[in-house]
Scaffold this motif. Structure first.
Motif, PDB file in Angstrom:
ATOM      1  N   TYR A   1      -8.002  -1.287  -7.516  1.00 38.54           N
ATOM      2  CA  TYR A   1      -6.617  -1.653  -7.805  1.00 38.54           C
ATOM      3  C   TYR A   1      -5.660  -0.562  -7.299  1.00 38.54           C
ATOM      4  CZ  TYR A   1      -2.249  -2.272 -10.283  1.00 38.54           C
ATOM      5  OH  TYR A   1      -0.914  -2.400 -10.575  1.00 38.54           O
ATOM      6  N   ILE A   2      -5.988   0.693  -7.619  1.00 39.30           N
ATOM      7  CA  ILE A   2      -5.101   1.797  -7.190  1.00 39.30           C
ATOM      8  C   ILE A   2      -5.052   1.872  -5.663  1.00 39.30           C
ATOM      9  CG2 ILE A   2      -4.748   4.315  -7.239  1.00 39.30           C
ATOM     10  CD1 ILE A   2      -5.943   4.327 -10.070  1.00 39.30           C
ATOM     11  N   MET A   3      -6.205   1.717  -5.021  1.00 34.70           N
ATOM     12  CA  MET A   3      -6.249   1.762  -3.545  1.00 34.70           C
ATOM     13  C   MET A   3      -5.354   0.663  -2.954  1.00 34.70           C
ATOM     14  SD  MET A   3      -8.279   4.145  -2.154  1.00 34.70           S
ATOM     15  CE  MET A   3      -9.037   3.559  -0.670  1.00 34.70           C
ATOM     16  N   GLU A   4      -5.422  -0.526  -3.557  1.00 35.06           N
ATOM     17  CA  GLU A   4      -4.625  -1.645  -3.053  1.00 35.06           C
ATOM     18  C   GLU A   4      -3.134  -1.357  -3.213  1.00 35.06           C
ATOM     19  OE1 GLU A   4      -5.510  -3.994  -1.155  1.00 35.06           O
ATOM     20  OE2 GLU A   4      -3.447  -4.771  -1.163  1.00 35.06           O
ATOM     21  N   ARG A   5      -2.758  -0.835  -4.381  1.00 34.01           N
ATOM     22  CA  ARG A   5      -1.349  -0.496  -4.607  1.00 34.01           C
ATOM     23  C   ARG A   5      -0.891   0.582  -3.617  1.00 34.01           C
ATOM     24  NH1 ARG A   5       1.370  -1.302  -9.588  1.00 34.01           N
ATOM     25  NH2 ARG A   5       3.074  -0.258  -8.490  1.00 34.01           N
ATOM     26  N   LEU A   6      -1.773   1.554  -3.364  1.00 31.06           N
ATOM     27  CA  LEU A   6      -1.414   2.627  -2.422  1.00 31.06           C
ATOM     28  C   LEU A   6      -1.223   2.068  -1.018  1.00 31.06           C
ATOM     29  CD1 LEU A   6      -3.797   5.469  -3.683  1.00 31.06           C
ATOM     30  CD2 LEU A   6      -1.300   5.508  -3.751  1.00 31.06           C
ATOM     31  N   ARG A   7      -2.069   1.100  -0.644  1.00 27.86           N
ATOM     32  CA  ARG A   7      -1.927   0.490   0.690  1.00 27.86           C
ATOM     33  C   ARG A   7      -0.573  -0.212   0.810  1.00 27.86           C
ATOM     34  NH1 ARG A   7      -7.350  -1.234  -0.079  1.00 27.86           N
ATOM     35  NH2 ARG A   7      -8.713   0.380   0.744  1.00 27.86           N
ATOM     36  N   GLN A   8      -0.154  -0.856  -0.291  1.00 30.23           N
ATOM     37  CA  GLN A   8       1.168  -1.499  -0.273  1.00 30.23           C
ATOM     38  C   GLN A   8       2.263  -0.437  -0.116  1.00 30.23           C
ATOM     39  OE1 GLN A   8       1.270  -3.784  -3.912  1.00 30.23           O
ATOM     40  NE2 GLN A   8      -0.461  -5.038  -3.259  1.00 30.23           N
ATOM     41  N   MET A   9       2.070   0.700  -0.789  1.00 28.38           N
ATOM     42  CA  MET A   9       3.069   1.775  -0.681  1.00 28.38           C
ATOM     43  C   MET A   9       3.099   2.328   0.739  1.00 28.38           C
ATOM     44  SD  MET A   9       2.595   3.896  -4.236  1.00 28.38           S
ATOM     45  CE  MET A   9       1.905   3.044  -5.659  1.00 28.38           C
ATOM     46  N   GLN A  10       1.932   2.378   1.370  1.00 27.74           N
ATOM     47  CA  GLN A  10       1.866   2.920   2.742  1.00 27.74           C
ATOM     48  C   GLN A  10       2.754   2.119   3.695  1.00 27.74           C
ATOM     49  OE1 GLN A  10      -2.042   2.847   4.508  1.00 27.74           O
ATOM     50  NE2 GLN A  10      -1.565   4.507   5.915  1.00 27.74           N
ATOM     51  N   GLU A  11       2.862   0.814   3.440  1.00 27.30           N
ATOM     52  CA  GLU A  11       3.709  -0.021   4.312  1.00 27.30           C
ATOM     53  C   GLU A  11       5.176   0.338   4.160  1.00 27.30           C
ATOM     54  OE1 GLU A  11       2.660  -4.131   4.008  1.00 27.30           O
ATOM     55  OE2 GLU A  11       0.690  -3.609   4.834  1.00 27.30           O
ATOM     56  N   LYS A  12       5.544   0.833   2.973  1.00 30.97           N
ATOM     57  CA  LYS A  12       6.943   1.160   2.697  1.00 30.97           C
ATOM     58  C   LYS A  12       7.307   2.586   3.069  1.00 30.97           C
ATOM     59  CE  LYS A  12       8.932  -0.031  -1.491  1.00 30.97           C
ATOM     60  NZ  LYS A  12       8.642  -0.462  -2.890  1.00 30.97           N
ATOM     61  N   TYR A  13       6.355   3.491   2.848  1.00 32.85           N
ATOM     62  CA  TYR A  13       6.662   4.913   3.022  1.00 32.85           C
ATOM     63  C   TYR A  13       5.901   5.438   4.230  1.00 32.85           C
ATOM     64  CZ  TYR A  13       8.105   3.983  -1.745  1.00 32.85           C
ATOM     65  OH  TYR A  13       8.685   3.428  -2.847  1.00 32.85           O
ATOM     66  N   THR A  14       6.623   5.689   5.304  1.00 34.11           N
ATOM     67  CA  THR A  14       5.955   6.012   6.582  1.00 34.11           C
ATOM     68  C   THR A  14       5.274   7.382   6.543  1.00 34.11           C
ATOM     69  OG1 THR A  14       8.083   6.786   7.343  1.00 34.11           O
ATOM     70  CG2 THR A  14       7.420   4.559   8.035  1.00 34.11           C
ATOM     71  N   PHE A  15       5.657   8.223   5.564  1.00 30.63           N
ATOM     72  CA  PHE A  15       5.013   9.552   5.515  1.00 30.63           C
ATOM     73  C   PHE A  15       3.572   9.483   4.994  1.00 30.63           C
ATOM     74  CE2 PHE A  15       8.006   9.141   1.894  1.00 30.63           C
ATOM     75  CZ  PHE A  15       7.098   9.115   0.824  1.00 30.63           C
ATOM     76  N   ILE A  16       3.154   8.319   4.481  1.00 32.91           N
ATOM     77  CA  ILE A  16       1.734   8.177   4.093  1.00 32.91           C
ATOM     78  C   ILE A  16       0.954   7.816   5.351  1.00 32.91           C
ATOM     79  CG2 ILE A  16       0.058   6.876   2.716  1.00 32.91           C
ATOM     80  CD1 ILE A  16       2.157   6.420   0.618  1.00 32.91           C
ATOM     81  N   SER A  17       0.132   8.743   5.826  1.00 31.59           N
ATOM     82  CA  SER A  17      -0.578   8.465   7.089  1.00 31.59           C
ATOM     83  C   SER A  17      -2.005   7.985   6.857  1.00 31.59           C
ATOM     84  CB  SER A  17      -0.573   9.697   7.996  1.00 31.59           C
ATOM     85  OG  SER A  17      -1.335  10.735   7.418  1.00 31.59           O
ATOM     86  N   ASP A  18      -2.553   8.235   5.702  1.00 27.36           N
ATOM     87  CA  ASP A  18      -3.912   7.740   5.437  1.00 27.36           C
ATOM     88  C   ASP A  18      -4.152   7.693   3.930  1.00 27.36           C
ATOM     89  OD1 ASP A  18      -6.383   6.744   6.296  1.00 27.36           O
ATOM     90  OD2 ASP A  18      -7.338   8.710   6.270  1.00 27.36           O
ATOM     91  N   ILE A  19      -4.959   6.699   3.546  1.00 32.15           N
ATOM     92  CA  ILE A  19      -5.386   6.585   2.142  1.00 32.15           C
ATOM     93  C   ILE A  19      -6.893   6.438   2.197  1.00 32.15           C
ATOM     94  CG2 ILE A  19      -5.360   5.084   0.107  1.00 32.15           C
ATOM     95  CD1 ILE A  19      -2.555   4.163   1.288  1.00 32.15           C
ATOM     96  N   ARG A  20      -7.591   7.280   1.472  1.00 30.35           N
ATOM     97  CA  ARG A  20      -9.051   7.144   1.512  1.00 30.35           C
ATOM     98  C   ARG A  20      -9.626   7.471   0.144  1.00 30.35           C
ATOM     99  NH1 ARG A  20      -7.458  11.263   5.390  1.00 30.35           N
ATOM    100  NH2 ARG A  20      -7.509  13.223   4.257  1.00 30.35           N
ATOM    101  N   GLY A  21     -10.694   6.781  -0.190  1.00 29.53           N
ATOM    102  CA  GLY A  21     -11.302   7.057  -1.475  1.00 29.53           C
ATOM    103  C   GLY A  21     -12.422   6.101  -1.802  1.00 29.53           C
TER     104      GLY A  21
END
Ligand SMILES: Cc1ncc(COP(=O)(O)O)c(C=O)c1O
Length: 446
Positions: free
Chosen positions: A352-372
């Motif tokens: 769930y958290i990973m999915e929410r973070l992926r949604q945030m990545q679309e909005k905030y360009t400074f997020i370059s990678d999410i991994r976990g």
């Protein structure tokens, strides 16, 4: 300031920057900074319950770092506390020469929940650093060889041996006499690959090159490789599928002992009892600590294959290794964490958290990678050119505190990854709050 709350955190309870400045939320003794050797924050913490931590002003924080990534069951877990209280009435400590129920239980349980090739437990260590040192001694004793291979950015502990063998120069720099006999090799950091490869086509060049390091950079006598399955402090680096199989093959061919430092990844953090299970690997040794103490008790252990037995007590044992009170906490923790529904929750909430973070990545360009994996999650922050943005990462962690989130950054990597590793007891509802709050933080810093 608001009073302690047991109910879910509400926006109105959080410290709002426009009303209260960061320096006003503290309640510290100014002179204490002159007495404590190391740096401490100005904030005074007074109470913890579940995933929440409360400061002296009554502000509540979700601890996204599980204290020092060790509170697998969060603050003040009642079942663990009860087990410890009951044990305290009977026996707090005895020399580890004798058997005790709590130690016997932990040993049996660790063998039960670890990969099937690991059948021996060395519990006479009370820290992750001492467990890693012991694992290296065991490998050296068994193979009769010397060198230790570790990865760039790895953090294996703070004793002189572990400092010397960890993968960051800045931590070694003040010390004139470092421990010899270790080689640091590039880690499987695909997002910023040392060899400038892409994971799909690299054919695990970072493993392949280790053959060259053995041939041209070692003493010709390599005892072991120590790896964190997912780097804890180096940037939450999750190796690509197949990496560990390639590493296992190299170890087999070269007669090298494969040691997994599972001090952060173990005890349910990935949704499996050990990350070795998640990655489908059979390391020859696993070290465990941190989360094993459940709600903050200090217990550590080395798990090895039968053939690696034989190191004498006088070669590696510590006064507070095998502490009976800590063992009572560890036994109860293992009972709770190893329940299938408990591990399932780690996976569900982590997804769930990973999915929410992926949604945030679309909005905030400074997020370059999410991994976990499970509840071991890292968020990488970069500038417009894709370079590590450490300043912004630190700023996010600072602003997060004002929004009721305690977030730690990857000090031992580039420092541009912030980590989401809450206690494993976190519910879906609580993780929703965590993500909502994080989104407010990211909006503020944008
Ligand atoms: C992956 C890893 N290994 C080893 C250690 C050292 O453990 P300890 O601080 O208990 O000595 C740590 C501590 O942060 C760690 O994260």
């Amino acid at each position: 300031m608001h009073s302690f709350q047991e109910t879910p955190i509400l926006e109105s309870e959080l410290v709002n920057e426009s009303q209260v400045s960061f320096s006003e939320i503290i309640n510290s003794e100014p002179n204490i900074h002159k007495l404590i050797y190391h740096h401490v924050s100005d904030t005074v913490m007074v109470k913890g319950k579940g995933i929440y931590l409360y400061d002296a002003e009554g502000n509540r924080y979700i601890d996204c770092a599980s204290a020092t990534f060790n509170l697998s069951l969060g603050y003040g877990h009642s079942e663990v506390l009860q087990a410890v209280q009951e044990q305290a009435e009977k026996l707090v400590h005895v020399t580890s020469t004798f058997q005790t129920d709590p130690i016997n239980t932990v040993v049996r349980k660790l063998v039960e929940v670890s990969p099937e090739n690991l059948t021996l437990v060395h519990p006479k260590v009370s820290s992750g650093s001492a467990a890693n040192e012991g694992a290296i001694k065991i490998a050296q004793h068994y193979t009769g060889k010397r060198d230790v291979i570790t990865l760039f950015r790895s953090h294996l502990g703070q004793t002189m041996m572990m400092t010397s063998m960890s993968g960051n120069a800045f931590r070694k720099e003040p010390f004139p006499n470092l421990f010899p006999g270790s080689i640091q090799v590039p880690d499987p950091y695909c997002h910023r690959c040392f060899y400038k490869q892409k994971p799909k086509t690299c054919d695990f060049l970072c493993v392949e090159r280790i053959y060259d390091f053995i041939e041209y950079a070692s003493s010709g006598s390599v005892a072991c490789i120590v790896v964190e399955p997912i780097s804890g402090n180096g940037g939450n680096i999750v190796p690509p599928p197949g990496y560990f199989q390639a590493l296992e093959k190299l170890c087999r061919e070269q007669g090298i002992i494969l040691i997994f430092d599972e001090i952060q990844t173990g005890i349910g953090r990935t949704g499996k009892m050990f990350a070795a299970e998640y990655f489908g690997v059979h390391p020859n040794i696993i070290t465990t600590a941190k989360g094993l103490g459940g709600t903050g008790f200090q217990f550590a252990a080395i798990l090895t294959e039968e053939r690696l037995g034989g190191l004498e007590g006088h070669h590696h044992s510590f006064t507070y290794g095998s502490n009976v009170l800590a063992a009572a906490a560890a036994a109860k923790t293992l009972d709770i964490v190893s329940q299938p529904q408990f591990l399932k929750n780690v996976e569900t909430v982590g997804n769930y958290i990973m999915e929410r973070l992926r949604q945030m990545q679309e909005k905030y360009t400074f997020i370059s990678d999410i991994r976990g994996v499970g509840l071991m999650i890292g968020v990488e922050i970069s500038d417009d050119e894709g370079n590590p943005n450490t300043d912004l990462t630190n700023y996010i962690a600072k602003v997060a505190m004002k929004h009721g989130l305690i977030i730690r950054t990857s000090r031992y990597g580039y420092g541009n990854v912030f980590k989401i590793r809450p206690p494993l007891i976190i519910t879906l509802e609580e993780s929703e709050q965590l993500c909502d709050q994080l989104e407010k933080v990211l909006t503020e810093v944008q």
